[in-house]
Structure formats: structure tokens, C-alpha cells
Design an enzyme around this catalytic site. Sequence first.
Site, PDB file in Angstrom:
ATOM      1  N   LYS A  28      72.995  34.269  11.094  1.00 51.80           N
ATOM      2  CA  LYS A  28      73.967  33.185  11.239  1.00 51.80           C
ATOM      3  C   LYS A  28      73.461  32.078  12.155  1.00 51.80           C
ATOM      4  CE  LYS A  28      78.132  35.869  10.203  1.00 51.80           C
ATOM      5  NZ  LYS A  28      77.518  37.141   9.877  1.00 51.80           N
ATOM      6  N   ASP A  53      81.796  36.550   2.170  1.00 55.15           N
ATOM      7  CA  ASP A  53      82.610  37.267   3.153  1.00 55.15           C
ATOM      8  C   ASP A  53      83.206  36.298   4.181  1.00 55.15           C
ATOM      9  OD1 ASP A  53      79.831  36.934   3.903  1.00 55.15           O
ATOM     10  OD2 ASP A  53      80.341  37.975   5.764  1.00 55.15           O
ATOM     11  N   ASP A  54      84.334  36.713   4.751  1.00 55.58           N
ATOM     12  CA  ASP A  54      84.974  36.016   5.871  1.00 55.58           C
ATOM     13  C   ASP A  54      85.245  34.545   5.572  1.00 55.58           C
ATOM     14  OD1 ASP A  54      84.746  38.443   7.214  1.00 55.58           O
ATOM     15  OD2 ASP A  54      82.823  37.903   8.092  1.00 55.58           O
ATOM     16  N   TYR A 107      85.925  42.867   0.982  1.00 53.12           N
ATOM     17  CA  TYR A 107      84.760  43.757   1.044  1.00 53.12           C
ATOM     18  C   TYR A 107      85.042  45.101   1.713  1.00 53.12           C
ATOM     19  CZ  TYR A 107      84.435  41.624   5.730  1.00 53.12           C
ATOM     20  OH  TYR A 107      84.705  41.161   6.988  1.00 53.12           O
ATOM     21  N   ASP A 110      76.906  48.726   6.221  1.00 56.27           N
ATOM     22  CA  ASP A 110      77.465  49.555   7.292  1.00 56.27           C
ATOM     23  C   ASP A 110      77.430  48.816   8.622  1.00 56.27           C
ATOM     24  OD1 ASP A 110      78.342  51.613   8.888  1.00 56.27           O
ATOM     25  OD2 ASP A 110      77.194  53.153   7.830  1.00 56.27           O
ATOM     26  N   ASN A 111      78.613  48.534   9.169  1.00 55.38           N
ATOM     27  CA  ASN A 111      78.727  47.822  10.450  1.00 55.38           C
ATOM     28  C   ASN A 111      78.858  48.759  11.642  1.00 55.38           C
ATOM     29  OD1 ASN A 111      78.689  45.053   9.537  1.00 55.38           O
ATOM     30  ND2 ASN A 111      80.704  45.423   8.641  1.00 55.38           N
ATOM     31  N   ASN A 139      73.954  47.273   9.525  1.00 53.27           N
ATOM     32  CA  ASN A 139      74.009  46.044  10.325  1.00 53.27           C
ATOM     33  C   ASN A 139      73.934  46.431  11.794  1.00 53.27           C
ATOM     34  OD1 ASN A 139      74.393  43.480  11.241  1.00 53.27           O
ATOM     35  ND2 ASN A 139      76.544  43.336  10.659  1.00 53.27           N
TER      36      ASN A 139
END
Length: 772
Positions: A57, A133-134, A178, A238-239, A272
Amino acid sequence: FVVQQPIVTADSTSPEISCSPCSLTSVTFSLPMPPLSMTFCARMQSWGLNTYLYGPKDDLKHRLLWREVYSHEEEGQLRTLIKEAQSRGLKFVYALSPGQDIVFSSSCDLTLLKRKLRQVSDLGCQAFAILFDDIDHSMCQADSEAFSSFAHAQVTVTNEIYRFLGEPAVFLFCPTEYCGSLCSPSVSKSPYLQTVGEDLLPNIAVIWTGSKVISRKLSVDCLAEVESVLQRSPLIWDNLHANDYDSRRLFLGPFKGREPQLRSHLRGLLLNPNCEFEANYIPLHSLASWYRTGKKERKGEVISEGKDGAERIMEQLEVAVMRPEMSRECEYCPDRALSAALRDWMQELNQPLQAGKKLLPVFPLNSSSPPSSPTKVKGEMEGREGEKKSQPNHQPQGSRPSAPPGRGQKAQGWGLCGGKGLLSETQVRLLVGLYYLPHEHGPSAQKLLQDLTWLKANCHLVSANSKKTPPLKIDEWRGRSSRVLSLCEDIAQLHCSVVSGANRAVLYDLYPYVWDLRNTALVAKAFICWLGCGKTTGADQLGVESEPWTFKGGVSGEVQMLLPIGSSSDLFTHPPPLFPTSRLYNIRPYHSKDKVGEVPQSSASHPDIVGDRCLGPCLALCPEYCFILEDELGACGCVLGILDVRCFAKRCQASWMPAMRDKYPPKGGNTHPNTQVKLMEEDQGEYPDSLIYHFPSQLRLDALPELVDVSVSRTLLTALLTALKANGSQGVFCEVQPTDRQRLEFLTKMGFLEILRGEARSREGVVLGRLL
């Protein structure tokens, strides 16, 4: 689409990683950091992970400026990273996030999207991801007229891009819904997911995070529902170890809560990780162990095919009896994976490595500015230490003492912690336990929080008002408090070892977190010591109850919320010093033995006059609100407080001032009071009722020292505010001279606001106050 080994991805400022039969592992790095990314690629290769997803980001052209192509220099950096990943046998996946402002029906936006991905494709990239996403679900008017739904718009553009790129073998799609908690009304009834499942081309993999954004567990059963709706096996993003949502948390624990059997039900798994590179050793190492375990299980299944049930059972029993180690190898155990990762990590932790494998200047650990040369620094530090030991601990007459007496003598039980040291495995296990996983603390953190909670709830057992407490209960309180104090000391030593360690790359990544926890532990330790002295008047003020999801900060945040002042986050969240110091500090309540040392006759008419004026009233009448700051050389600072200013003033007039008049009688038969006594009387000046009503307590910073690590000054003050709040204070004020800019700035940063100035009173001082 099946990838036979794990894959890796990049998103935010942290790495990401994954694995499964189509295993994806993900890492997030910013564009200007190719050396760090290359180091990461090397680690991934050695551990058997297979994919690197790039989507940081902090690369503005990944999300915010997605329409803009990369410059020639940026192209070179990205090409280097792609080649490095491919040379390591890693699949490099380039991710783009156009969802914030793309107009799906715009041919211009679609052309720009194709141009951007074609540029990356020409650099050698062969795998891509489109992330939605988001973002907001709403569409502009043009899109509403062109598409039947938001999902229809996303799927149409994704399918066209997929075909434009030649239908690459690896192409990922991240939906706006998601995870289960984002689906409306549910996973099985979501119109959005149903459209994605029906209209998205079958070879495009769909990203899914589980039931939550950060899922505690992932099982085969919990994925069956989404697999049915999407009409394909999901690809897990996977966060579990992602920490970009909380600046005070780090996740060093092992890969956990994911069944190895998941591999045969996934298109891939992307992990992640933490934003900090060095914090990801254990997460990725244990992920690789999880992946290898799944491969061994699948091999066992293939071998057993064709045999009847009895033969397979007998074979499994034989393996378990004859070769128990083989049976264990086929079962993933997070604790074993953690131990294996620790053994390997310990070999790197104490290596003299710099961040990004580059040589960086190493500043002295106890200085306030970078050195010009190693020789000069050594001489300066030796000279400074010599000055400290030889310099008298007093100020000229009329000035404030800069530190309590006794400075220069090594504090009992303290060991100097300077120079390059080695982190022990015990210390690293402590670190991992304190920064474990988002839904679970490690053993050390659990014990700390359990004991603190119990001690706070049962402080009445050692309160001065408690007269019939059973001795066994008191012993239990003392035993638990001893454990907490010991653990707080271990945290201080851990901070020292991290700062003193040879691996500067680890220091730069982990220091802000260890430093934050060290400061919180200092306040907690001081508070428990204060409770143990029987200073509290009751337990009704000892803390603020809060739902676990309403407050961030991990173990530091939870310890903070167990303190009476815990809801005042500004006292605990502040940036670490630019130059770390390995000096050990301790904060404790004042003891009568701290009154030592003399002021030479040359500096005052009486050896006690400075102490009696600046510290005497507080130490004599309310010593329970005095805290001492000490380092390896002894006491180096103190802070004094008054719980009830009105009551304190009456006691001063009744007992303290008469004693001072007797101690400092008029000279030469003069009937007028001694000059020093006059100054003491002026120091006890009255304050308006409007001030005392809102700020009944007072703070005196006469002995606050100048320190390299200013944070310990903040921590010292926070310890006092904790004690005042525990006994019911709703606000505290402090009087400072207008010319004392350093102290005014310090208090302002601590949340104090100006209440009164000298023109409104007979005195010149500025009064600053803070509500508690």
C-alpha cells in the site's frame, strides 16, 4: 489451477505468505525496498514456499494512483524484484487495487488498467491479482445503468482483463465480500457471492479470509459453504499475523488454528505477515512446517489407496508403534513448529547483521546524538561517565536539585547492560509469549495479565484499612506480586538485550514494541509495589472495565487497561526515542532510606535547606505519593504528588511550618522570620476554589531529571498519576515558572493545559492542569 507448493504475496507494508495444494504465500513490501524483498525471497526458497504476491500500500501506484504507469527507475526496481523471485523458483504475483475510484463502464479506465498490467507483464511478470477489498459498494450512475449489480461490474472487468492477459495460469480475484462477516445477509444467501460464483471465469481463483477478516480458526467444514457458493475452492488470504491495524501489536507466534487437511480443499493459502521484516521469521518458518506436514499426509493417502480399511488401520498402527517419530512428523504441532523455528532463528538473532544486509552506522546506545567517529564516541562516553561519578549532586543555593541524593552508587541488584550482548533463547521465548497471536496470548503474557487482574481485585488484602486479613491470603498476594515484579524485570532485561544485541536489523524492527512494553511494565511494577505498601484506600477506583475489542494494544494495552489511569491512552502511546538506550531503569515508591547525602555548606546556609524547601513537605506529610526513578547507578529522579491539596495545606500549617521555624530560627535575636522560612511559606500559597474543585491533587516536578530516554520521565509521571487516580483523584495540577520552557513543553505533551497565569494571582507561576 493447482500450485504444488506454497506461494507468497505482498500487501500493505508487510510480507504475506501461503501454502496448500495450490499453495500461495504472500509478502508485502514497498517498491523502494528491493534488497529487503530479495532477502525475503531467499528465506522463502530455503523454507519451500513458492509465491510472492506484490501489492504494497505504500506503493501509491498499486492503489491510490493505479492509473499511472511506473517510471523508468521504478520499472528497473520492479524488474529486479521479479527476476530475483523467479530465480529463486518463486511465482511473482503482481496485485493491483483499482476499486476505490474505477468507473467500471468507462472504456478509458479499462484501457488504463490494461496499459498498467501490460507494462508489468512486459517486465517478466506472469501472474496477476485484481483486488476489490475494503471499498464502498455503491456505484456511479453510469455503472448503475451499465451493470445489474456491483458484483456484475467487478466480474465483467475482471474477466476481460483475464482474457486480455492471455488467461495466465495464476490469476486472483479479491471480492469486496471477502469473509463471512462481510457477507449480506449471509455467505450462502449473498447475491454478491452468487454472482461471483456464477459469472467469474472458472480458472480465476477467488480470495477468502475465512469467517472473519482475521479468523481464529480455519477448518474444512467452515470452508464448505463458501466453496459451494463460489463454485470453486477458495484461495485463503490469511491475516493471522497481519499487524497493520494496530501500531502497538506484533505477532511472533507460530502458524496455528489451520487444519493441515485444508490443503486438499484450497486453491492456495496466502499469509499476510507483520509489517516488520524481522518479525516474520517464526510465522513463515512455522507456515513452511505446516505445509510440509500436509504434503506428507497427502503422500500417505496416495500410498494407502487401493488397500481396504483393515489394511490401512493395521499400517497406521504399525507405523505408530515401530516408528513413532514418523507418526509425529505427519501431525502438525504449533509448539513443535515454534521450537524448531526458534532454534533456527537463534542462529541469526545474534549475528552482526544490518537491516537489508547493508552496513549501517551503529550509534552509541547511551548517547543523545550520532557520533562522528568510534574513537571520539568512546572517549566522550568515558569522559561523561567520569563526570557523573565526580560531579557533586547538588545545585547552587535557591535552585532546584536535578536528582535525588545517592546518585553515582550502583543500585542494589542491578547489573550494567551495555555493549553488544546476546539474546538468550529464554528471552526470545518471553518475547514471543508477549507478542503471540491476535486471539491468543503466550504463557508469559497470560500469567502477567492473570496475576495483575487478581492483585488489583484483591488489593484490599494488603490495604492499610484491612485489619483482619488471614495471613495465608496476604502471603498469596505477596507471592503473586513477586511473580509480576520478576516478570517486569525480565521485560526490562529483554529491552536491554534487544538494544545491546549485535543484530541491528532486529533492533530496528522490534525496538518500538519492546520499548513500549518496557514502559508499560515499569508503570505496572511501580503500581504493584505501591499497592504492596498498603497505600490504597479501596478497590472501587482500581481500573476501567472495557470490552476486549474496544481497545487496541495487545498485552501492552491490556496491562494498561488494568491500571487506574488506563483509559488515558495518550499517557502510554508516544514515539520511542530516536537513539535507543540500553540503560536499565526502575520506578518504585519512595522509602525513608532514600533521604541520604548532604548539600555542602558552601551552597547553602544549612545543609538541609534545599531539600526541606523543595521536597520536605511532601516527603514528610504524603510520602505514599512519591516515586523514585533509578538506573544502574542509583536514584536518578523522583516525582512527588499531593492527593488533597486543601488537607495538605492545613497539615503544613499545623505541623510542618512550626517545625521549620524551630529548625531555622531568626538570626541575631531578630524577631522577623528567617528568609528561608519566608520562602517556604510562599511556596505553600493558596489556590482558588475553582481550581481545587476540578483539580484537587497537585504534582511537583522539582527533581525530574534530564534523561537521554525522555520516555522514562513520562513513565515516572504516569506512575504517580496512577496512584492518585487509584485513591480517587479526578484531576491534578502543577505550577511551573513561565521561563521554564522545557518543563512547560513536557507537561503539555503529557496532556496538561494552562489553567492560570501569574497575573490572576499573587504568584508568577503558570498553573497547568489535567483531568484523570
